[in-house]
Design an enzyme around this catalytic site. Structure first.
Site, PDB file in Angstrom:
ATOM      1  N   TYR A  51      44.518  28.664  18.606  1.00 55.43           N
ATOM      2  CA  TYR A  51      44.250  29.794  18.791  1.00 55.43           C
ATOM      3  C   TYR A  51      42.829  30.554  19.116  1.00 55.43           C
ATOM      4  O   TYR A  51      42.869  32.326  18.853  1.00 55.43           O
ATOM      5  CB  TYR A  51      44.675  30.523  17.122  1.00 55.43           C
ATOM      6  CG  TYR A  51      45.915  29.914  16.433  1.00 55.43           C
ATOM      7  CD1 TYR A  51      46.784  28.958  17.516  1.00 55.43           C
ATOM      8  CD2 TYR A  51      45.965  29.405  15.453  1.00 55.43           C
ATOM      9  CE1 TYR A  51      48.047  29.084  17.078  1.00 55.43           C
ATOM     10  CE2 TYR A  51      47.403  28.884  14.868  1.00 55.43           C
ATOM     11  CZ  TYR A  51      48.653  28.968  16.078  1.00 55.43           C
ATOM     12  OH  TYR A  51      49.453  28.421  14.866  1.00 55.43           O
ATOM     13  N   HIS A 108      49.449  19.620  18.408  1.00 51.12           N
ATOM     14  CA  HIS A 108      49.633  20.949  18.479  1.00 51.12           C
ATOM     15  C   HIS A 108      51.555  20.882  19.435  1.00 51.12           C
ATOM     16  O   HIS A 108      52.545  21.658  19.030  1.00 51.12           O
ATOM     17  CB  HIS A 108      49.488  21.549  19.125  1.00 51.12           C
ATOM     18  CG  HIS A 108      49.576  23.590  18.972  1.00 51.12           C
ATOM     19  ND1 HIS A 108      48.159  24.593  19.008  1.00 51.12           N
ATOM     20  CD2 HIS A 108      50.792  24.297  18.805  1.00 51.12           C
ATOM     21  CE1 HIS A 108      49.067  25.557  18.581  1.00 51.12           C
ATOM     22  NE2 HIS A 108      49.942  25.314  18.447  1.00 51.12           N
ATOM     23  N   GLN A 161      56.079  20.259  12.672  1.00 54.46           N
ATOM     24  CA  GLN A 161      55.774  21.934  12.401  1.00 54.46           C
ATOM     25  C   GLN A 161      56.391  22.757  13.079  1.00 54.46           C
ATOM     26  O   GLN A 161      56.036  22.241  14.870  1.00 54.46           O
ATOM     27  CB  GLN A 161      54.077  22.708  11.869  1.00 54.46           C
ATOM     28  CG  GLN A 161      54.374  24.027  11.879  1.00 54.46           C
ATOM     29  CD  GLN A 161      52.709  24.796  11.926  1.00 54.46           C
ATOM     30  OE1 GLN A 161      52.294  25.633  12.845  1.00 54.46           O
ATOM     31  NE2 GLN A 161      52.054  24.310  10.741  1.00 54.46           N
ATOM     32  N   ARG A 197      62.300  39.866  15.380  1.00 53.40           N
ATOM     33  CA  ARG A 197      61.881  39.406  16.167  1.00 53.40           C
ATOM     34  C   ARG A 197      63.930  39.634  16.474  1.00 53.40           C
ATOM     35  O   ARG A 197      63.959  39.251  18.022  1.00 53.40           O
ATOM     36  CB  ARG A 197      61.853  38.089  16.284  1.00 53.40           C
ATOM     37  CG  ARG A 197      60.123  38.114  16.596  1.00 53.40           C
ATOM     38  CD  ARG A 197      59.326  36.888  16.763  1.00 53.40           C
ATOM     39  NE  ARG A 197      57.945  36.811  15.846  1.00 53.40           N
ATOM     40  CZ  ARG A 197      58.331  36.217  14.964  1.00 53.40           C
ATOM     41  NH1 ARG A 197      58.659  35.680  13.719  1.00 53.40           N
ATOM     42  NH2 ARG A 197      56.649  36.715  14.178  1.00 53.40           N
ATOM     43  N   THR A 242      52.064  35.111   8.531  1.00 53.51           N
ATOM     44  CA  THR A 242      51.169  35.604   8.143  1.00 53.51           C
ATOM     45  C   THR A 242      50.932  37.083   8.250  1.00 53.51           C
ATOM     46  O   THR A 242      52.774  37.480   8.301  1.00 53.51           O
ATOM     47  CB  THR A 242      50.506  35.619   9.328  1.00 53.51           C
ATOM     48  OG1 THR A 242      49.053  35.734   9.855  1.00 53.51           O
ATOM     49  CG2 THR A 242      50.916  35.671  11.152  1.00 53.51           C
ATOM     50  N   SER A 244      48.667  41.343   8.188  1.00 56.95           N
ATOM     51  CA  SER A 244      48.022  42.053   8.535  1.00 56.95           C
ATOM     52  C   SER A 244      47.722  42.890   7.211  1.00 56.95           C
ATOM     53  O   SER A 244      47.007  43.585   6.593  1.00 56.95           O
ATOM     54  CB  SER A 244      47.614  42.635   9.422  1.00 56.95           C
ATOM     55  OG  SER A 244      48.459  43.464   9.508  1.00 56.95           O
TER      56      SER A 244
HETATM   57  N1  LIG Z   1      52.815  25.253  15.503  1.00 61.24           N
HETATM   58  C1  LIG Z   1      53.152  26.043  16.142  1.00 61.24           C
HETATM   59  O1  LIG Z   1      53.132  25.575  17.733  1.00 61.24           O
HETATM   60  C2  LIG Z   1      53.239  27.574  15.584  1.00 61.24           C
HETATM   61  C3  LIG Z   1      53.859  28.940  16.681  1.00 61.24           C
HETATM   62  C4  LIG Z   1      53.346  30.077  15.946  1.00 61.24           C
HETATM   63  C5  LIG Z   1      53.192  30.686  15.036  1.00 61.24           C
HETATM   64  N2  LIG Z   1      52.371  29.478  14.402  1.00 61.24           N
HETATM   65  C6  LIG Z   1      51.371  29.827  12.852  1.00 61.24           C
HETATM   66  O2  LIG Z   1      52.679  30.273  12.457  1.00 61.24           O
HETATM   67  C7  LIG Z   1      51.820  31.733  12.042  1.00 61.24           C
HETATM   68  C8  LIG Z   1      52.781  32.325  11.021  1.00 61.24           C
HETATM   69  O3  LIG Z   1      53.646  32.731  12.559  1.00 61.24           O
HETATM   70  P1  LIG Z   1      54.352  34.146  12.932  1.00 61.24           P
HETATM   71  O4  LIG Z   1      53.737  35.194  12.728  1.00 61.24           O
HETATM   72  O5  LIG Z   1      55.624  33.849  13.914  1.00 61.24           O
HETATM   73  O6  LIG Z   1      55.302  34.207  11.236  1.00 61.24           O
HETATM   74  P2  LIG Z   1      56.678  34.621  10.313  1.00 61.24           P
HETATM   75  O7  LIG Z   1      56.080  35.227   8.734  1.00 61.24           O
HETATM   76  O8  LIG Z   1      57.934  34.990  10.813  1.00 61.24           O
HETATM   77  O9  LIG Z   1      55.750  36.271  10.677  1.00 61.24           O
HETATM   78  C9  LIG Z   1      54.690  37.476  10.750  1.00 61.24           C
HETATM   79  C10 LIG Z   1      54.756  38.013  11.278  1.00 61.24           C
HETATM   80  O10 LIG Z   1      55.834  39.636  11.101  1.00 61.24           O
HETATM   81  C11 LIG Z   1      55.149  40.128  10.819  1.00 61.24           C
HETATM   82  N3  LIG Z   1      55.768  41.061   9.341  1.00 61.24           N
HETATM   83  C12 LIG Z   1      56.933  40.536   8.113  1.00 61.24           C
HETATM   84  N4  LIG Z   1      57.468  41.305   7.498  1.00 61.24           N
HETATM   85  C13 LIG Z   1      57.659  42.420   8.180  1.00 61.24           C
HETATM   86  C14 LIG Z   1      58.726  43.292   8.213  1.00 61.24           C
HETATM   87  N5  LIG Z   1      59.197  43.797   7.418  1.00 61.24           N
HETATM   88  N6  LIG Z   1      58.466  44.027   9.586  1.00 61.24           N
HETATM   89  C15 LIG Z   1      58.425  44.250  10.515  1.00 61.24           C
HETATM   90  N7  LIG Z   1      56.794  43.099  10.744  1.00 61.24           N
HETATM   91  C16 LIG Z   1      57.083  42.259   9.854  1.00 61.24           C
HETATM   92  C17 LIG Z   1      53.537  40.333  10.367  1.00 61.24           C
HETATM   93  O11 LIG Z   1      53.110  41.095  10.469  1.00 61.24           O
HETATM   94  P3  LIG Z   1      52.445  42.416   9.034  1.00 61.24           P
HETATM   95  O12 LIG Z   1      50.852  42.321  10.035  1.00 61.24           O
HETATM   96  O13 LIG Z   1      52.480  44.243  10.062  1.00 61.24           O
HETATM   97  O14 LIG Z   1      52.389  42.279   7.862  1.00 61.24           O
HETATM   98  C18 LIG Z   1      53.427  39.046  10.854  1.00 61.24           C
HETATM   99  O15 LIG Z   1      52.750  39.844  12.232  1.00 61.24           O
HETATM  100  C19 LIG Z   1      50.757  31.221  12.716  1.00 61.24           C
HETATM  101  O16 LIG Z   1      49.724  32.262  12.294  1.00 61.24           O
HETATM  102  C20 LIG Z   1      50.668  30.076  12.993  1.00 61.24           C
HETATM  103  O17 LIG Z   1      49.726  30.180  12.074  1.00 61.24           O
HETATM  104  C21 LIG Z   1      52.541  27.775  14.628  1.00 61.24           C
END
Ligand SMILES: NC(=O)c1ccc[n+]([C@@H]2O[C@H](COP(=O)([O-])OP(=O)(O)OC[C@H]3O[C@@H](n4cnc5c(N)ncnc54)[C@H](OP(=O)(O)O)[C@@H]3O)[C@@H](O)[C@H]2O)c1
Length: 287
Positions: A51, A108, A161, A197, A242, A244
């Site tokens: 990251y 990872h 994960q 998504r 996550t 913002s």
């Molecule tokens: N191990 C791996 O390969 C891997 C891969 C990907 C991720 N990760 C980890 O998992 C964490 C979370 O991943 P993720 O971002 O995929 O998690 P997620 O929980 O699927 O999505 C979080 C995102 O969704 C947005 N969001 C939440 N509610 C929403 C809504 N109602 N409408 C529109 N957007 C909304 C948030 O934006 P806002 O800022 O607008 O709230 C945030 O950017 C990462 O930061 C990382 O630490 C690990």
């Protein structure tokens, strides 16, 4: 409110909700977001070498003034380049994170260590034995990746994960059955994919209906994101998310306090989720 935790197969326990510094914060300064997360009550912080922001995660950890033992810090090993070892790579992470140990250290991607998983896992075992990582595990591993190194492992991975949400239920069935049998806990990332998504899918009306029912029962606003996270927690899967937005950070932390989904609601999410396949990350997992 006490933090919800799940036990791991190495005798430790893991806070069930994690705040991630990848995706939206990838290669960005994570200090402000992590500070908001910690101030709001997150204790589990999910970072990674890939990251490119472990330094700023470390800054936020230091600035929080929280005792080290009250936080649960995860980081993940990226490719080993220029003669680096698992230990030297972890030591570099510890320096950036400004801590003496991480709670959880993950490989990872299996694809970063093609044909070398046995050797890399041996080195992971060593850093655990030395106390630099309290627990060790993997991320984005398929059954064949586990089969490559487990026969010679002396310590089983504590977690895998992976991207996990209802639209990956069908594709993940065999993997989850395999890891559950081994006592390897699943952590979910991308758990909000159905609403973030893959809007327009068959789950939309189901989540809307359940959200409304929960809101009436709870007597306070409930979001569809909370419904998805609740579904994961009821399956005893760690939720890595996550945001913002401070309001959404608080929303995530309130999920354990919401009323449970009924068995019928869980069944409807799962039968509907299985009608669609969406993988937002790591397409190699479908091959
Ligand atoms: N191990 C791996 O390969 C891997 C891969 C990907 C991720 N990760 C980890 O998992 C964490 C979370 O991943 P993720 O971002 O995929 O998690 P997620 O929980 O699927 O999505 C979080 C995102 O969704 C947005 N969001 C939440 N509610 C929403 C809504 N109602 N409408 C529109 N957007 C909304 C948030 O934006 P806002 O800022 O607008 O709230 C945030 O950017 C990462 O930061 C990382 O630490 C690990």
């Amino acid at each position: 409110m006490a933090t919800l935790t799940f036990p791991l197969n190495d005798g430790t326990s893991i806070p069930a909700l994690a705040f991630g510094t990848g995706t939206a914060l990838y290669n960005k300064d994570a200090r402000d977001a992590v500070t908001t997360a910690i101030t709001s009550g997150f204790v589990h912080l999910d970072g990674a070498q890939m990251y490119g922001n472990e330094d700023s995660l470390g800054d936020a950890i230091v600035a929080s003034g929280k005792p080290r033992e009250s936080l649960y810090i995860t980081t993940k090993l990226t490719e080993l380049k220029n003669g680096a070892t698992v230990k030297s790579a972890l030591q570099e992470s510890l320096r950036k994170l400004k801590v003496d140990y991480v709670n959880l250290f993950l490989i990872h991607m299996p694809t970063h260590h093609e044909g070398r998983l046995k050797e890399v896992w041996k080195q992971m075992e060593e850093v655990k034995k030395e106390g630099l990582a309290k627990s060790i595990g993997v991320s984005n591993f398929r059954i064949k990746d586990f089969e490559e190194f487990l026969p010679e492992a002396t310590i089983k991975p504590a977690v895998n994960q992976i991207e996990f949400h209802p639209y990956l239920l069908k594709a993940s069935e065999q993997l989850l059955e395999y890891t559950t049998k081994l006592g390897i806990r699943t952590e979910s990332y991308g758990g909000l994919t159905p609403i973030v998504r893959a809007r327009g899918g068959p789950l939309d009306p189901v989540l809307a209906k359940i959200r409304e029912r929960l809101e009436k029962t709870a007597g306070k606003p409930v979001s569809e994101g909370q419904v998805l996270s609740k579904w994961l927690l009821q399956k005893e899967i760690v939720v890595v998310t996550t945001s913002s937005k401070p309001e959404r950070v608080k929303e995530y932390l309130d999920v354990p306090n919401l009323p449970d989904l009924s068995p019928e609601e869980v069944a409807e999410i799962e039968s509907t989720g299985k009608k669609q396949h969406t993988r937002a990350f790591c397409q190699f997992l479908d091959k």
